[in-house]
Design an enzyme around this catalytic site. Structure first.
Site, PDB file in Angstrom:
ATOM      1  N   CYS A 120      -7.448  92.406 119.503  1.00  0.00           N
ATOM      2  CA  CYS A 120      -8.229  91.442 118.718  1.00  0.00           C
ATOM      3  C   CYS A 120      -7.354  90.509 117.884  1.00  0.00           C
ATOM      4  CB  CYS A 120      -9.217  92.169 117.821  1.00  0.00           C
ATOM      5  SG  CYS A 120     -10.415  93.125 118.748  1.00  0.00           S
ATOM      6  N   HIS A 263     -11.267  87.524 111.752  1.00  0.00           N
ATOM      7  CA  HIS A 263     -11.699  88.158 113.005  1.00  0.00           C
ATOM      8  C   HIS A 263     -13.099  88.731 112.798  1.00  0.00           C
ATOM      9  CE1 HIS A 263     -12.031  90.545 116.491  1.00  0.00           C
ATOM     10  NE2 HIS A 263     -11.821  91.705 115.892  1.00  0.00           N
ATOM     11  N   ASN A 293     -18.404  91.226 118.331  1.00  0.00           N
ATOM     12  CA  ASN A 293     -16.942  91.166 118.332  1.00  0.00           C
ATOM     13  C   ASN A 293     -16.466  90.723 119.712  1.00  0.00           C
ATOM     14  OD1 ASN A 293     -14.209  91.661 118.313  1.00  0.00           O
ATOM     15  ND2 ASN A 293     -14.345  93.690 117.401  1.00  0.00           N
TER      16      ASN A 293
HETATM   17  O1  UT7 Z   1     -11.944  94.532 116.604  1.00  0.00           O
HETATM   18  C1  UT7 Z   1     -11.069  95.631 116.456  1.00  0.00           C
HETATM   19  C2  UT7 Z   1     -11.234  96.223 115.138  1.00  0.00           C
HETATM   20  N1  UT7 Z   1     -12.451  96.997 115.099  1.00  0.00           N
HETATM   21  C3  UT7 Z   1     -13.044  97.162 113.936  1.00  0.00           C
HETATM   22  O2  UT7 Z   1     -12.623  96.581 112.962  1.00  0.00           O
HETATM   23  C4  UT7 Z   1     -14.199  98.117 113.839  1.00  0.00           C
HETATM   24  C5  UT7 Z   1     -14.040  98.959 112.589  1.00  0.00           C
HETATM   25  N2  UT7 Z   1     -15.055  99.952 112.383  1.00  0.00           N
HETATM   26  C6  UT7 Z   1     -16.359  99.671 112.127  1.00  0.00           C
HETATM   27  O3  UT7 Z   1     -16.754  98.534 112.166  1.00  0.00           O
HETATM   28  C7  UT7 Z   1     -17.275 100.795 111.725  1.00  0.00           C
HETATM   29  O4  UT7 Z   1     -16.498 101.948 111.444  1.00  0.00           O
HETATM   30  C8  UT7 Z   1     -18.354 101.141 112.777  1.00  0.00           C
HETATM   31  C9  UT7 Z   1     -19.353 100.008 112.884  1.00  0.00           C
HETATM   32  C10 UT7 Z   1     -17.691 101.372 114.129  1.00  0.00           C
HETATM   33  C11 UT7 Z   1     -19.115 102.397 112.346  1.00  0.00           C
HETATM   34  O5  UT7 Z   1     -19.677 102.171 111.067  1.00  0.00           O
HETATM   35  P1  UT7 Z   1     -19.483 103.243 109.882  1.00  0.00           P
HETATM   36  O6  UT7 Z   1     -20.210 102.754 108.725  1.00  0.00           O
HETATM   37  O7  UT7 Z   1     -18.002 103.475 109.747  1.00  0.00           O
HETATM   38  O8  UT7 Z   1     -20.215 104.495 110.464  1.00  0.00           O
HETATM   39  P2  UT7 Z   1     -19.658 105.955 110.695  1.00  0.00           P
HETATM   40  O9  UT7 Z   1     -18.853 106.031 111.930  1.00  0.00           O
HETATM   41  O10 UT7 Z   1     -19.058 106.457 109.423  1.00  0.00           O
HETATM   42  O11 UT7 Z   1     -21.013 106.731 110.927  1.00  0.00           O
HETATM   43  C12 UT7 Z   1     -22.036 106.838 109.904  1.00  0.00           C
HETATM   44  C13 UT7 Z   1     -23.271 107.518 110.497  1.00  0.00           C
HETATM   45  C14 UT7 Z   1     -22.937 108.780 111.254  1.00  0.00           C
HETATM   46  O12 UT7 Z   1     -24.007 109.668 111.072  1.00  0.00           O
HETATM   47  P3  UT7 Z   1     -23.925 110.855 109.959  1.00  0.00           P
HETATM   48  O13 UT7 Z   1     -22.722 111.654 110.338  1.00  0.00           O
HETATM   49  O14 UT7 Z   1     -23.758 110.140 108.655  1.00  0.00           O
HETATM   50  O15 UT7 Z   1     -25.231 111.549 110.118  1.00  0.00           O
HETATM   51  C15 UT7 Z   1     -22.888 108.342 112.688  1.00  0.00           C
HETATM   52  O16 UT7 Z   1     -23.169 109.398 113.577  1.00  0.00           O
HETATM   53  O17 UT7 Z   1     -23.867 106.623 111.464  1.00  0.00           O
HETATM   54  C16 UT7 Z   1     -23.974 107.290 112.723  1.00  0.00           C
HETATM   55  N3  UT7 Z   1     -23.741 106.273 113.773  1.00  0.00           N
HETATM   56  C17 UT7 Z   1     -24.741 105.581 114.321  1.00  0.00           C
HETATM   57  N4  UT7 Z   1     -26.054 105.564 114.131  1.00  0.00           N
HETATM   58  C18 UT7 Z   1     -26.791 104.699 114.858  1.00  0.00           C
HETATM   59  C19 UT7 Z   1     -22.570 105.889 114.311  1.00  0.00           C
HETATM   60  N5  UT7 Z   1     -22.777 104.925 115.221  1.00  0.00           N
HETATM   61  C20 UT7 Z   1     -24.106 104.711 115.254  1.00  0.00           C
HETATM   62  C21 UT7 Z   1     -24.926 103.828 115.985  1.00  0.00           C
HETATM   63  N6  UT7 Z   1     -26.252 103.854 115.759  1.00  0.00           N
HETATM   64  N7  UT7 Z   1     -24.430 102.959 116.902  1.00  0.00           N
END
Ligand code: UT7
Length: 355
Positions: A120, A263, A293
């Site tokens: 990216c 980005h 993205n």
């Molecule tokens: O371009 C390259 C660089 N990439 C990035 O910069 C991406 C960086 N990361 C992110 O944008 C975020 O970490 C994500 C969007 C990928 C995830 O968001 P988050 O706020 O970090 O969520 P998380 O992984 O901490 O998950 C929080 C909760 C979890 O449930 P519990 O454990 O709290 O019950 C996940 O299981 O959200 C759940 N979860 C989802 N729920 C519905 C994770 N993905 C999803 C989903 N839909 N797609």
């Protein structure tokens, strides 16, 4: 004689026709997710997804074509590129590079053309290379394209961790040799990488470390995998530090920044970086909501969108920053371009010669 500056003189975009909302993506792929979660946690409402017949090269060629048309409109005549740099993580073939075929299909003759891979952060890296080539006087009109088709190549559509994030598309900018006080001039640059964190964003199999069919290369290992939370905090940290570095090199403070383009990975990341830099939301521009993205295409697509909507005046002080797998990151300052972006559909006038 002052060192020549690379001046952005044409902007182009190409997007697949198919716009897919969160709801539709969830329904079509049976994802355990919901529209509100995606919108609130990422800021993404929809993305464009390529069909099976549309390659990265198709999108790159069309965006390049559009950038040449945009440059011709501004200059009142053709501005022929003398080198093509294509930033992509999803080339048409594993070998050879995609850029030579894109240059050929643009009718650019036998000029040099190469792919550049920095995930990216690829477009920022490609801009820095283009700037260096112009400053050295080696090339005077680099065409810099960012193009990706993550959805058809790297992403497992059933993996909610990644399928919700990525979209396909291409953006391109043509540069010419000019001076640092002109609208579109690239000014300072700052680049960095941290290979100790390579495993945070990876496609584990299919390369030389875990070749096709090797023991341990299970089917899911051919797909993009990301440790989201750690990547999130690295993205905020690295883009903030890199932006501060490039502002210092430019002799600007954050208050001087008229337009900020980051980005487009996650709206919360963009907001956190802007907040740490103290850049007001009204100066932050992007199209994450509609496009998701688009990896190496995200910076030129966001820049073209801001130019199309005239969100900053030509010559406005602009900061761009990017981050991605590698880890790799970087930032540039530039003066907001004058060029009006053109758009081209991926399969329009496929073999037309450049204007
Ligand atoms: O371009 C390259 C660089 N990439 C990035 O910069 C991406 C960086 N990361 C992110 O944008 C975020 O970490 C994500 C969007 C990928 C995830 O968001 P988050 O706020 O970090 O969520 P998380 O992984 O901490 O998950 C929080 C909760 C979890 O449930 P519990 O454990 O709290 O019950 C996940 O299981 O959200 C759940 N979860 C989802 N729920 C519905 C994770 N993905 C999803 C989903 N839909 N797609």
């Amino acid at each position: 004689m002052p060192t020549p500056a690379a001046v952005l003189c044409g902007l182009g975009t190409s997007l697949p026709e198919r716009a897919v909302t969160n709801r539709r993506l969830i329904r079509e792929n049976g994802l355990d997710s919901d529209d509100r979660w995606i919108l609130e946690r990422t800021g993404i409402a929809a993305r464009r997804l390529a069909d099976a017949r549309t390659s990265t090269g198709d999108l790159a060629r069309a965006a390049g074509r559009a950038a040449l048309d945009s440059a011709a409109e501004l200059a009142g005549g053709p501005v022929p590129p003398d080198i093509v740099l294509l930033a992509t993580t999803t080339p048409d073939r594993r070998c050879p590079a995609t850029a030579p075929e894109v240059a050929h299909r643009l009718g650019l003759g036998d000029i040099p053309a190469l792919d550049l891979s920095a995930a990216c952060a690829g477009y920022i890296y490609a801009l820095s290379c283009a700037q260096a080539l112009v400053a050295a006087g080696l090339y005077t009109r680099p065409l810099v394209i960012g193009a990706e088709t993550y959805s058809t190549t790297l992403i497992d559509p059933r993996d909610r961790d990644t399928a919700i994030l990525f979209g396909d598309g291409a953006g391109a900018a043509l540069f010419r040799s000019g001076s640092a006080d002109e609208p579109g001039a690239l000014l300072a640059q700052e680049l960095g990488s941290d290979g100790a964190r390579a495993e945070l964003i990876q496609v584990p199999a299919g390369g030389s470390r875990l070749p096709f069919g090797a023991p341990g290369a299970a089917p899911e290992k051919y797909y993009f995998a990301m440790k989201g939370r750690t990547v999130y905090s690295q993205a905020v940290r690295r883009m903030t530090a890199s932006s501060r570095g490039v502002l210092r090199r430019s002799g600007w403070s954050a208050e001087d920044v008229d337009a900020f383009i980051s980005h487009q990975a996650n709206q919360r990341i963009i907001d956190a970086v802007a907040d740490r830099l103290r850049i007001p939301a009204a100066r932050c521009h992007g199209n994450l909501r509609e496009l998701g993205n688009t990896a190496a295409a995200s910076i030129p697509l966001a820049l073209a969108d801001a130019a199309e909507r005239r969100l900053a005046a030509p010559g406005a002080r602009t900061l761009i920053t990017g981050f991605g797998g590698g880890l790799a990151w970087g930032s540039h300052t530039l003066l907001f371009p004058e060029a009006r972006p053109h758009a081209c559909s991926p399969h329009a006038d496929d073999d037309k010669a450049p204007s």
